[in-house]
Scaffold this motif. Structure first.
Motif, PDB file in Angstrom:
ATOM      1  N   LEU A  36       0.884  -1.140   0.048  1.00 56.04           N
ATOM      2  CA  LEU A  36      -0.045  -0.180   0.092  1.00 56.04           C
ATOM      3  C   LEU A  36       0.652   1.259  -0.015  1.00 56.04           C
ATOM      4  N   ASP A  37       0.549   2.295  -0.983  1.00 56.81           N
ATOM      5  CA  ASP A  37       0.951   3.485  -0.852  1.00 56.81           C
ATOM      6  C   ASP A  37       0.382   4.111   0.324  1.00 56.81           C
ATOM      7  N   LEU A  38       1.017   5.248   0.938  1.00 62.69           N
ATOM      8  CA  LEU A  38       0.240   6.063   1.889  1.00 62.69           C
ATOM      9  C   LEU A  38      -0.236   7.136   1.703  1.00 62.69           C
ATOM     10  N   ASP A  39       0.279   8.155   1.228  1.00 58.94           N
ATOM     11  CA  ASP A  39      -0.205   9.466   1.004  1.00 58.94           C
ATOM     12  C   ASP A  39      -1.327   9.302   0.033  1.00 58.94           C
ATOM     13  N   GLY A  40      -2.675   9.679   0.252  1.00 53.84           N
ATOM     14  CA  GLY A  40      -3.687   9.716  -0.699  1.00 53.84           C
ATOM     15  C   GLY A  40      -4.353   8.269  -0.881  1.00 53.84           C
ATOM     16  N   VAL A  41      -3.746   7.219  -0.207  1.00 49.42           N
ATOM     17  CA  VAL A  41      -4.238   5.769  -0.039  1.00 49.42           C
ATOM     18  C   VAL A  41      -4.814   5.911   1.572  1.00 49.42           C
ATOM     19  N   THR A  69       3.639   6.880 -10.760  1.00 46.31           N
ATOM     20  CA  THR A  69       4.531   6.448  -9.610  1.00 46.31           C
ATOM     21  C   THR A  69       3.954   4.872  -9.369  1.00 46.31           C
ATOM     22  N   ASP A  70       2.883   5.082  -8.515  1.00 52.13           N
ATOM     23  CA  ASP A  70       2.490   3.596  -7.984  1.00 52.13           C
ATOM     24  C   ASP A  70       2.082   2.699  -8.968  1.00 52.13           C
ATOM     25  N   LEU A  71       1.388   3.150  -9.723  1.00 48.50           N
ATOM     26  CA  LEU A  71       0.651   2.001 -10.988  1.00 48.50           C
ATOM     27  C   LEU A  71       1.640   1.918 -11.915  1.00 48.50           C
ATOM     28  N   GLY A  93      -2.464   1.809  -5.051  1.00 49.99           N
ATOM     29  CA  GLY A  93      -1.785   3.467  -5.169  1.00 49.99           C
ATOM     30  C   GLY A  93      -2.840   4.423  -5.469  1.00 49.99           C
ATOM     31  N   ASP A  94      -2.501   5.689  -5.388  1.00 51.37           N
ATOM     32  CA  ASP A  94      -3.210   6.770  -5.990  1.00 51.37           C
ATOM     33  C   ASP A  94      -2.772   7.690  -7.044  1.00 51.37           C
ATOM     34  N   ARG A  95      -1.549   7.123  -7.481  1.00 51.21           N
ATOM     35  CA  ARG A  95      -0.773   7.997  -8.354  1.00 51.21           C
ATOM     36  C   ARG A  95      -0.453   6.994  -9.522  1.00 51.21           C
TER      37      ARG A  95
END
Ligand SMILES: [Mg+2]
Length: 351
Positions: free
Chosen positions: A20-25, A223-225, A218-220
């Protein structure tokens, strides 16, 4: 596979570990994202493990874990992988008895290098073989100069991440990528980077947790995806942070998620797969098609054009529209057939 996948069971039953990503997730600034702590609790209760994966290299795993615990997500440091840890693991994997590391960065990076048992040096005069660079607001010209001297003398340059900007309360400030670029401008040598959107950090997180079937969340997209694609791990995109449905519809191949949800409750949901029939892409009860540069949704009262007759879609409509938009874009050989100024679309809860 460049389109959306489907699942016949909740994602948390299919995948054994969420990266899991943190900021935005999980949180935005000081606050937990709505539904996030409860959804994580439900996923864990069902047997899914969680690892929090962050490009932040300044904070230690313990500091990140404590922050999550304070927000109602009880977390231990072993459940955190930072870009600093990924950089340290990369250096460690390649290290021999001559390896000496000059750390340009904060406590988190220094700790990660120490934890790998690597030999630290304090200055370029001590002939470091590797310069590892991560963000901390305390970095000064003297630090960047030490990095440049060492790299000019033959040291490798490893960056924890190359995020150009850093979101702060007052706006976007220079991130690690900007400070790395200052060193690169002096040395002319490109560094390697271990953070997202590279695959390294996700591989490390999956290894550390012993995950057999990991899922990136992720939410970005960039970067994440993108990192999920690079690591060949399925990615779930949630619309609680940076990128919303508008960006998903226009996503380029390398940034496309495998699964799509409104928020972390998507872990507990079955994800219907979009399918194509008679010119429409359908997903559960939703249907969408591309007409020229427009997304058309089939609704009870008749066809509606996105951005003209509606700016809201439920998750199945976004899934169907994404499948349609991605197919049309790939067929046309362009990043996206949809216009850059596609109106902002909001994803609404199906209830
Ligand atoms: Mg994020």
């Amino acid at each position: 596979m460049t389109g959306l996948s489907g699942s016949t069971a909740p994602l948390q039953d299919i995948f054994d570990c969420a990266l899991l990503d943190l900021d935005g997730v999980v949180y935005v600034g000081a606050d937990a994202v709505e539904h996030a702590p409860a959804a994580i609790q439900v996923a864990r209760a069902g047997g899914m493990r969680t690892v929090f994966v962050t490009n932040n290299a300044a904070r230690t795993a313990q500091t990140v874990a404590d922050h999550l615990t304070d927000l109602g997500v009880p977390t231990g440091p072993e459940e955190v992988t930072t870009a600093a840890m990924a950089a340290a693991a990369l250096i460690s994997a390649e290290a021999d008895e001559h390896t000496r590391v000059l750390v340009i960065g904060g406590t988190g990076l220094r700790q990660a290098i120490t934890d790998e048992g690597l030999h630290l040096v304090e200055s370029a005069t001590q002939s470091p073989t590797v310069v590892v660079q991560g963000f901390t607001p305390e970095i000064a010209w003297h630090d960047l100069a030490e990095a440049a001297y060492a790299i000019a003398a033959g040291a490798q340059h490893v960056a924890s991440n190359l995020d150009a900007s850093l979101p702060t309360e007052r706006g976007f400030a220079p991130g690690n990528g900007a400070l790395v670029a200052a060193v690169v401008a002096a040395t002319g040598k490109q560094p390697r980077s271990t953070g997202k959107p590279g695959p390294e950090i996700f591989h490390q997180a999956a290894r550390a947790s012993g995950a057999q079937r990991p899922l990136v969340v992720g939410d970005r997209l960039d970067t994440d995806l993108a990192g999920a694609r690079a690591a060949q791990i399925p990615g779930l995109h949630v619309c609680t942070g940076v990128d919303g449905p508008t960006q998903v519809l226009r996503a380029v191949v390398a940034h496309r998620p495998a699964f799509l949800g409104l928020d972390l409750r998507a872990l507990a949901q079955v994800h219907p797969e979009p399918t194509r029939a008679e010119g429409w892409w359908t997903c559960a009860g939703a249907a969408a098609r591309i007409k020229g540069e427009a997304v058309v949704l089939r609704r009870d009262g008749g066809d509606v054009r996105l951005g003209e007759q509606t700016n809201e879609m439920d998750v199945d409509e976004v899934r169907a529209a994404a499948a349609a938009a991605w197919e049309a874009s790939d067929a046309a050989g362009v990043d996206s057939v949809l216009p850059v100024d596609l109106p902002h679309v909001r994803m609404v809860d199906q209830g």
